[in-house]
Design a protein around this motif. Structure first.
Motif, PDB file in Angstrom:
ATOM      1  N   GLY A 293       5.547-139.986 -49.572  1.00  7.15           N
ATOM      2  CA  GLY A 293       6.918-139.530 -49.755  1.00  7.15           C
ATOM      3  C   GLY A 293       7.584-139.068 -48.479  1.00  7.15           C
ATOM      4  O   GLY A 293       8.430-138.170 -48.508  1.00  7.15           O
ATOM      5  N   GLY A 294       7.233-139.648 -47.349  1.00  5.83           N
ATOM      6  CA  GLY A 294       7.823-139.281 -46.073  1.00  5.83           C
ATOM      7  C   GLY A 294       7.272-138.006 -45.473  1.00  5.83           C
ATOM      8  O   GLY A 294       7.736-137.566 -44.416  1.00  5.83           O
ATOM      9  N   THR A 295       6.257-137.403 -46.103  1.00  5.79           N
ATOM     10  CA  THR A 295       5.650-136.173 -45.595  1.00  5.79           C
ATOM     11  C   THR A 295       4.241-136.454 -45.094  1.00  5.79           C
ATOM     12  O   THR A 295       3.455-137.127 -45.775  1.00  5.79           O
ATOM     13  N   LEU A 296       3.940-135.952 -43.923  1.00  8.82           N
ATOM     14  CA  LEU A 296       2.624-136.145 -43.324  1.00  8.82           C
ATOM     15  C   LEU A 296       1.722-134.971 -43.704  1.00  8.82           C
ATOM     16  O   LEU A 296       2.083-133.810 -43.532  1.00  8.82           O
ATOM     17  N   HIS A 297       0.538-135.283 -44.203  1.00  8.85           N
ATOM     18  CA  HIS A 297      -0.441-134.277 -44.605  1.00  8.85           C
ATOM     19  C   HIS A 297      -1.644-134.360 -43.670  1.00  8.85           C
ATOM     20  O   HIS A 297      -2.041-135.448 -43.248  1.00  8.85           O
ATOM     21  N   THR A 298      -2.247-133.223 -43.373  1.00 11.32           N
ATOM     22  CA  THR A 298      -3.431-133.189 -42.531  1.00 11.32           C
ATOM     23  C   THR A 298      -4.526-132.403 -43.232  1.00 11.32           C
ATOM     24  O   THR A 298      -4.378-131.197 -43.470  1.00 11.32           O
ATOM     25  N   ALA A 299      -5.623-133.080 -43.538  1.00 12.20           N
ATOM     26  CA  ALA A 299      -6.789-132.441 -44.156  1.00 12.20           C
ATOM     27  C   ALA A 299      -7.878-132.295 -43.113  1.00 12.20           C
ATOM     28  O   ALA A 299      -8.075-133.187 -42.273  1.00 12.20           O
TER      29      ALA A 299
END
Length: 306
Positions: A293-299
């Motif tokens: 959704g256009g959002t970058l996630h970092t795990a």
């Protein structure tokens, strides 16, 4: 296995067989070879937004990027040097880190090839493996790069540059160079979380399968789920569906785990494949970046390598 006598097989035939076998072993050991400005993240991870998605390219598919040579802990290699006047930065506020890559004659290099859609990948990591940031800096006409960093916590940091020269003696060779700097203030180190096969970020669960051995190429698989259901709306990011970087506990050695999952359309998931070749044993902190959704996630999760 079978035996042969030296009289039955000429020595030069034996030598040729041995050479071919060594060549095949070498091939077997070789693996295939972000614009994100991450806020300073702790071990619990945070997310940041990305305004644009990468567009798949037939000439730079995942698994086909150049594998960087070395662990990135030196500021010079093969005639190239990372130089910077910045040795300290302020704490707890945005700051710019400026640097230059110079060539054999000490002059700034300005000709770089795109690797996963970017000419320069820049990483900042604190000595306790917190505060990870992955940035794609801008280069001025004189060859000076500027990486706009989010707020940094006090302590010792290492700044990594990952690039491939597009001309000169190092043309086509992927390099990783780094320098350290200090951020003023009282340093409070955070213990590294214990090794785990899964991590949570922004409501997503990432699960890692595979157990690499030091110095050996080994496949890793990451599965992304949400509320127990497979995630299939991963968006292309840096010409793949996820970007995976690792840093070694103690010396912060760098490793880029190369993606093998090809971008086949607008969305991907839930399973993502990587080729891991982590050079030393011990704990590695892995940072997986993926976009929805256009959002970058970092795990972030810890992997113990034997």
């Amino acid at each position: 296995m079978f035996a042969t006598s030296s009289s039955a097989v000429p020595r030069r035939v034996l030598a040729a067989v041995g050479t071919a076998a060594a060549f095949m072993l070498t091939l077997a050991a070789c693996g295939s070879s972000g614009d994100s400005s991450m806020s300073g993240m702790d071990h619990s991870t945070t997310k940041s937004s990305s305004s644009a998605s990468a567009t798949p390219s037939a000439t730079n598919m995942p698994g086909m990027d150049h594998m960087a040579d070395g662990n990135g802990l030196a500021d010079a290699k093969d005639g190239y040097r990372l130089t910077s006047q910045d040795t300290t930065l302020p704490a707890d506020k945005q700051a710019a880190y400026r640097f230059t890559i110079t060539g054999r004659h000490g002059k700034p290099v300005s000709d770089f090839a795109a690797d996963q859609t970017k000419r320069m990948h820049f990483y900042a990591i604190r000595s306790d493996l917190t505060g990870f940031q992955h940035i794609h800096p801008a280069m001025a006409a004189d060859g000076t790069w500027t990486a706009d960093l989010s707020a940094l916590a006090p302590g010792s940091w290492r700044m990594f540059t990952s690039f491939t020269p597009d001309s000169g003696s190092g043309k086509g060779k992927a390099l990783v160079l780094s320098r350290t700097l200090s951020v003023a203030g009282a340093e409070e180190k955070t213990p590294l979380p214990v090794a785990a096969s899964s991590a949570e970020v922004d409501g997503y669960t990432v699960t890692l399968k595979g157990q690499p051995m030091a110095g050996m190429a080994h496949p890793l698989t990451v599965t992304v789920t949400k509320d127990g259901k497979p995630v299939t709306d991963l968006e292309p990011y840096l010409n793949t569906y996820a970007h995976l970087t690792a840093f070694h506990e103690g010396d912060t050695a760098f490793a880029h785990l190369h993606p093998r999952t090809k971008v086949g359309g607008g969305h991907g998931g839930p399973d993502l494949s990587f080729n891991a070749e982590l050079p030393t044993s011990g704990n590695w902190r892995l940072f997986l970046q993926f976009q929805t959704g256009g959002t970058l996630h970092t795990a972030a999760l810890t992997l113990k390598v034997g």
